[in-house]
Structures are given as C-alpha cells and as structure tokens.
Design a protein around this motif. Sequence first.
Motif, PDB file in Angstrom:
ATOM      1  N   LEU A   1      -6.682  -4.811  -7.391  1.00 30.67           N
ATOM      2  CA  LEU A   1      -7.021  -6.153  -7.874  1.00 30.67           C
ATOM      3  C   LEU A   1      -6.027  -6.662  -8.917  1.00 30.67           C
ATOM      4  O   LEU A   1      -5.973  -7.859  -9.192  1.00 30.67           O
ATOM      5  CB  LEU A   1      -8.448  -6.159  -8.442  1.00 30.67           C
ATOM      6  CG  LEU A   1      -9.535  -5.735  -7.440  1.00 30.67           C
ATOM      7  CD1 LEU A   1     -10.918  -5.866  -8.050  1.00 30.67           C
ATOM      8  CD2 LEU A   1      -9.473  -6.562  -6.161  1.00 30.67           C
ATOM      9  N   SER A   2      -5.224  -5.751  -9.482  1.00 35.03           N
ATOM     10  CA  SER A   2      -4.231  -6.179 -10.479  1.00 35.03           C
ATOM     11  C   SER A   2      -3.190  -7.110  -9.862  1.00 35.03           C
ATOM     12  O   SER A   2      -2.560  -7.907 -10.551  1.00 35.03           O
ATOM     13  CB  SER A   2      -3.522  -4.951 -11.071  1.00 35.03           C
ATOM     14  OG  SER A   2      -2.926  -4.202 -10.020  1.00 35.03           O
ATOM     15  N   THR A   3      -3.007  -7.015  -8.532  1.00 31.73           N
ATOM     16  CA  THR A   3      -1.952  -7.797  -7.871  1.00 31.73           C
ATOM     17  C   THR A   3      -2.367  -9.235  -7.588  1.00 31.73           C
ATOM     18  O   THR A   3      -1.554 -10.050  -7.185  1.00 31.73           O
ATOM     19  CB  THR A   3      -1.541  -7.134  -6.531  1.00 31.73           C
ATOM     20  OG1 THR A   3      -2.696  -7.068  -5.698  1.00 31.73           O
ATOM     21  CG2 THR A   3      -1.000  -5.738  -6.748  1.00 31.73           C
TER      22      THR A   3
ATOM     23  N   GLU B   1       6.396  -1.798  -6.566  1.00 32.68           N
ATOM     24  CA  GLU B   1       5.372  -2.818  -6.361  1.00 32.68           C
ATOM     25  C   GLU B   1       5.615  -4.016  -7.279  1.00 32.68           C
ATOM     26  O   GLU B   1       5.463  -5.168  -6.868  1.00 32.68           O
ATOM     27  CB  GLU B   1       3.976  -2.230  -6.631  1.00 32.68           C
ATOM     28  CG  GLU B   1       2.867  -3.202  -6.270  1.00 32.68           C
ATOM     29  CD  GLU B   1       1.487  -2.648  -6.557  1.00 32.68           C
ATOM     30  OE1 GLU B   1       0.515  -3.338  -6.228  1.00 32.68           O
ATOM     31  OE2 GLU B   1       1.374  -1.552  -7.106  1.00 32.68           O
ATOM     32  N   GLU B   2       6.015  -3.726  -8.520  1.00 35.85           N
ATOM     33  CA  GLU B   2       6.319  -4.821  -9.460  1.00 35.85           C
ATOM     34  C   GLU B   2       7.486  -5.650  -8.940  1.00 35.85           C
ATOM     35  O   GLU B   2       7.468  -6.881  -9.000  1.00 35.85           O
ATOM     36  CB  GLU B   2       6.671  -4.241 -10.842  1.00 35.85           C
ATOM     37  CG  GLU B   2       5.444  -3.801 -11.641  1.00 35.85           C
ATOM     38  CD  GLU B   2       5.846  -3.186 -12.968  1.00 35.85           C
ATOM     39  OE1 GLU B   2       6.951  -3.491 -13.479  1.00 35.85           O
ATOM     40  OE2 GLU B   2       5.059  -2.384 -13.499  1.00 35.85           O
ATOM     41  N   LEU B   3       8.499  -4.955  -8.414  1.00 32.32           N
ATOM     42  CA  LEU B   3       9.668  -5.638  -7.848  1.00 32.32           C
ATOM     43  C   LEU B   3       9.255  -6.515  -6.665  1.00 32.32           C
ATOM     44  O   LEU B   3       9.660  -7.678  -6.568  1.00 32.32           O
ATOM     45  CB  LEU B   3      10.686  -4.577  -7.391  1.00 32.32           C
ATOM     46  CG  LEU B   3      12.043  -5.086  -6.882  1.00 32.32           C
ATOM     47  CD1 LEU B   3      12.861  -5.630  -8.035  1.00 32.32           C
ATOM     48  CD2 LEU B   3      12.801  -3.972  -6.194  1.00 32.32           C
TER      49      LEU B   3
ATOM     50  N   SER C   1       0.814  -1.227   0.000  1.00 31.15           N
ATOM     51  CA  SER C   1       0.000   0.000   0.000  1.00 31.15           C
ATOM     52  C   SER C   1       0.847   1.277   0.000  1.00 31.15           C
ATOM     53  O   SER C   1       0.390   2.323  -0.416  1.00 31.15           O
ATOM     54  CB  SER C   1      -0.938   0.007   1.207  1.00 31.15           C
ATOM     55  OG  SER C   1      -0.200  -0.071   2.395  1.00 31.15           O
ATOM     56  N   SER C   2       2.110   1.195   0.485  1.00 28.14           N
ATOM     57  CA  SER C   2       2.907   2.423   0.641  1.00 28.14           C
ATOM     58  C   SER C   2       4.022   2.558  -0.399  1.00 28.14           C
ATOM     59  O   SER C   2       4.924   3.369  -0.215  1.00 28.14           O
ATOM     60  CB  SER C   2       3.538   2.446   2.039  1.00 28.14           C
ATOM     61  OG  SER C   2       2.560   2.367   3.015  1.00 28.14           O
ATOM     62  N   VAL C   3       3.986   1.741  -1.442  1.00 32.82           N
ATOM     63  CA  VAL C   3       5.092   1.793  -2.408  1.00 32.82           C
ATOM     64  C   VAL C   3       4.596   2.200  -3.793  1.00 32.82           C
ATOM     65  O   VAL C   3       3.418   2.073  -4.107  1.00 32.82           O
ATOM     66  CB  VAL C   3       5.826   0.420  -2.505  1.00 32.82           C
ATOM     67  CG1 VAL C   3       6.476   0.070  -1.186  1.00 32.82           C
ATOM     68  CG2 VAL C   3       4.884  -0.685  -2.933  1.00 32.82           C
ATOM     69  N   ASP C   4       5.540   2.698  -4.597  1.00 35.94           N
ATOM     70  CA  ASP C   4       5.175   3.130  -5.950  1.00 35.94           C
ATOM     71  C   ASP C   4       5.005   1.908  -6.869  1.00 35.94           C
ATOM     72  O   ASP C   4       5.344   0.783  -6.501  1.00 35.94           O
ATOM     73  CB  ASP C   4       6.258   4.070  -6.503  1.00 35.94           C
ATOM     74  CG  ASP C   4       7.604   3.375  -6.580  1.00 35.94           C
ATOM     75  OD1 ASP C   4       7.897   2.793  -7.636  1.00 35.94           O
ATOM     76  OD2 ASP C   4       8.334   3.372  -5.561  1.00 35.94           O
ATOM     77  N   THR C   5       4.498   2.166  -8.081  1.00 36.85           N
ATOM     78  CA  THR C   5       4.146   1.074  -9.002  1.00 36.85           C
ATOM     79  C   THR C   5       5.365   0.251  -9.398  1.00 36.85           C
ATOM     80  O   THR C   5       5.293  -0.987  -9.466  1.00 36.85           O
ATOM     81  CB  THR C   5       3.476   1.653 -10.270  1.00 36.85           C
ATOM     82  OG1 THR C   5       2.517   2.634  -9.853  1.00 36.85           O
ATOM     83  CG2 THR C   5       2.759   0.573 -11.046  1.00 36.85           C
ATOM     84  N   ARG C   6       6.505   0.931  -9.631  1.00 38.88           N
ATOM     85  CA  ARG C   6       7.711   0.208 -10.057  1.00 38.88           C
ATOM     86  C   ARG C   6       8.212  -0.707  -8.939  1.00 38.88           C
ATOM     87  O   ARG C   6       8.548  -1.867  -9.160  1.00 38.88           O
ATOM     88  CB  ARG C   6       8.792   1.230 -10.455  1.00 38.88           C
ATOM     89  CG  ARG C   6      10.044   0.601 -11.050  1.00 38.88           C
ATOM     90  CD  ARG C   6      10.845   1.634 -11.828  1.00 38.88           C
ATOM     91  NE  ARG C   6      12.139   1.068 -12.218  1.00 38.88           N
ATOM     92  CZ  ARG C   6      13.245   1.198 -11.512  1.00 38.88           C
ATOM     93  NH1 ARG C   6      13.228   1.837 -10.369  1.00 38.88           N
ATOM     94  NH2 ARG C   6      14.384   0.680 -11.933  1.00 38.88           N
TER      95      ARG C   6
END
Length: 394
Positions: free
Chosen positions: A349-351, A326-328, A319-324
């Motif tokens: 929901l993408s996760t 988050e992918e990592l 919840s507290s991280v950016d999209t890049r």
Amino acid sequence: MRQQVALGDVNGHVEEMYAGHLIVKSYNGEADSIERFEKYNADLYESGWKSQFLSGLMMPLMQFVGNLGYVVVCVVGAALAMDGQIEFGVIVAFMMYIRLFTQPLSQFAQAFQNLQRCAAAAERVFGFLEEPEMADESGKPALLGAEGRPVRGDVEFSHVQFGYEPDKPIIHDFSASVAAGQKVAIVGPTGAGKTTMVNLLMRFYEISGGSISIDGVDTKSVPRWNVHDQFSMVLQDTWVFRGTVRENIAYAKPGVTDEEIEAACRAVGLDHFVRSLPQGYDTVLDDKSSLSAGQKQLLTIARAMVQDAPILILDEATSSVDTRTEELIQKAMDALTVGRTSFVIAHRLSTIRDADMILVMNHGDVIERGTHDELLAEGGFYADLYNSQFSLAD
C-alpha cells in the motif's frame, strides 16, 4: 480411446515435471513423480498392447474367413462335381468370386481400423473446435482514436456485473467514474476481484450486465483490437520471448526508434545492465539468457513505456524487484502516468498513497472508495489493511 487418454496423461506429466523440475528437486518429489509416471506408463502399456493386438488381429481374421470360403467351395464343389451336378469350371469360377469378394472386404477392414484410431485421436481436437467462437466484430467501427483524435482516457464503469459461470456472480454491482489522467488504485485481499476488473476493462471477458465506456464510447460497440490499442499493460507474470532486447521492448509497436528504447531502459534503470550484455541491445534473449525475475519485470515496464498508450494498467508491477529498484521504478511510473489514466493493482500500500482514487474491493464489490487520507480517517477496511502492513512487531 483409452490409449489416447493414457498417452495424454504420460505427455502431460512429463511436461509438467520438466517445467517444474526445480520445485520437484527442492521438495525431494522425485520418488512420487516417478511413481506417478510408472502408473501412467503402465496404463499406456496395457491399453497400447490391447489396442495393437486387436487391430493386428483384424487382417489375419479376414484372411481366415476368406480361406474358410475356399475350403467350403472346394468341399461342396467336389461333392457336386463327383455327383455330376456341376462341372469343374463352376468350382474355379466360385473360387474367383471368393477372391473378388474377400479382397475389398479385408481392405475395408484395414481402413476401418485406421479410422477408429483416427476417431479416438481426433476426439480431443473436435472437442476443442466445438468450443463457441468469439462473436464476429468485423462490422464494428473503430471509434476509439478515430480520425486522428487521441483518446483522452475517461473511463466509466456503470453497474458492471460479471461471473465466470452464469449462476455464480463474482462482481455484483460495480460503478466508478475515472477522469482522464487520474491514478486509480485497486486494493483488497487476494481473490477480491481486482485482476478480474482489469480483465473486464480490457474486454478479455464479456460482462454479464452494465457497461464499461472509454471517452463515452461503450467498449462493446468497438472491436477488441481497438480497445487493446488504448492500453499499456504490465502484469505480475512477466513475458519475454525469444528475440533481441530491442525486439522485446518494441514489441508490436511500429516505428519505434533506438533512442526511445534506450530512454525507456534508462528510466527504469535497465540501461546499464543491457549495455553489459555481450551484444548490448542486440543480445538475443532465450532459455540460456541470465535475466533475473526483477530484470524481466523492468523489461516489461520499459515495453509499456514504449507503447505509449493513453491508459496504463499495472498489476502488481513491482512484485519481483527489491525496495531500491522499486523506488526507481516508482519514479519512472510517476513520469509514465503523467497525463495518462492509470489503474494500479497493488498489495504494497506504500506505493499507492498518492493515488487520486483508491477503490477497496472485497468479495467482488467495492466496499470503500476515496483518497488515502480519507480512507485512513474513516478507520474502515482500508485503514485496517494499511495499519497491518505498517504496524511494528511487539
């Protein structure tokens, strides 16, 4: 008692304003905060001087009563002595009696005044101590992971019922079977009961009805610590204590090597940042350390990796991280969830598209279950939820 309550109000308000002073400043709440402080402080002042005045009055009052006794003895004794009914020695004896009687009485009054002050202060403590204790579990056998047999991670919810208050159930009848190694996503609107389900699984609360079992063992039949041993947990609220980065990641896990800690940090992309700190992995994290909310989240995920428990719980872990990032993290999570049963609570929901089972909760009940594709094909609550996140603005 009023003084103790007022003191609690003042201390509580000061602590609250100090902890949230950034919000107070950004919303220009200083005037309101000061006004409330003045009100609490005025209550404390009023109750304080009254209680101090009354307790200060006790000793002079007792001395006055004692001295009044001297006067009475002297006047009555003088009259009787002049009349020849008693001798002067009787008057002296009675003056000694008054001294012997009033001294312990005034000491008792002093002690009683202190007792009253202690009783008022202790009322809250006793209120806390009178709360019901958790049931003693020392007699329960630690069946999970006993005799060197590792826990597989089969989880069974059978007609689980729960309410924070006995007459207000929020989980009415929840049943689900999760096979070892499966990834289960729990989705639904805020307040649907997602986090409550996880709390029940960890036995932070006792269920009102039904059962929850791990590898066929009812979690109620084993001690809580034995249940907690089977879980790694990453929560929305990050928790970092005062200590080195190394201590924070290896928290409460004996025999963790430096290589394992560094590998976990590399997996979540935290290694480069940690090495840039003044003492690297031995940097002490405290109030002055400049960790962002996202970096704290990465640290807690690395901690979960190092714990290496058979069941994993991720409650809004990204919840507290950016999209890049988050992918990592998602890649690290995928590596972490291999061979582990994992429960993922997610709003994005993408996760959770690749989850083996998605449980859709609303108002404490599971209203839909299935894979991502099955639920989209149904066109129900989940499909509406998913499409609302990915629909393009007109």
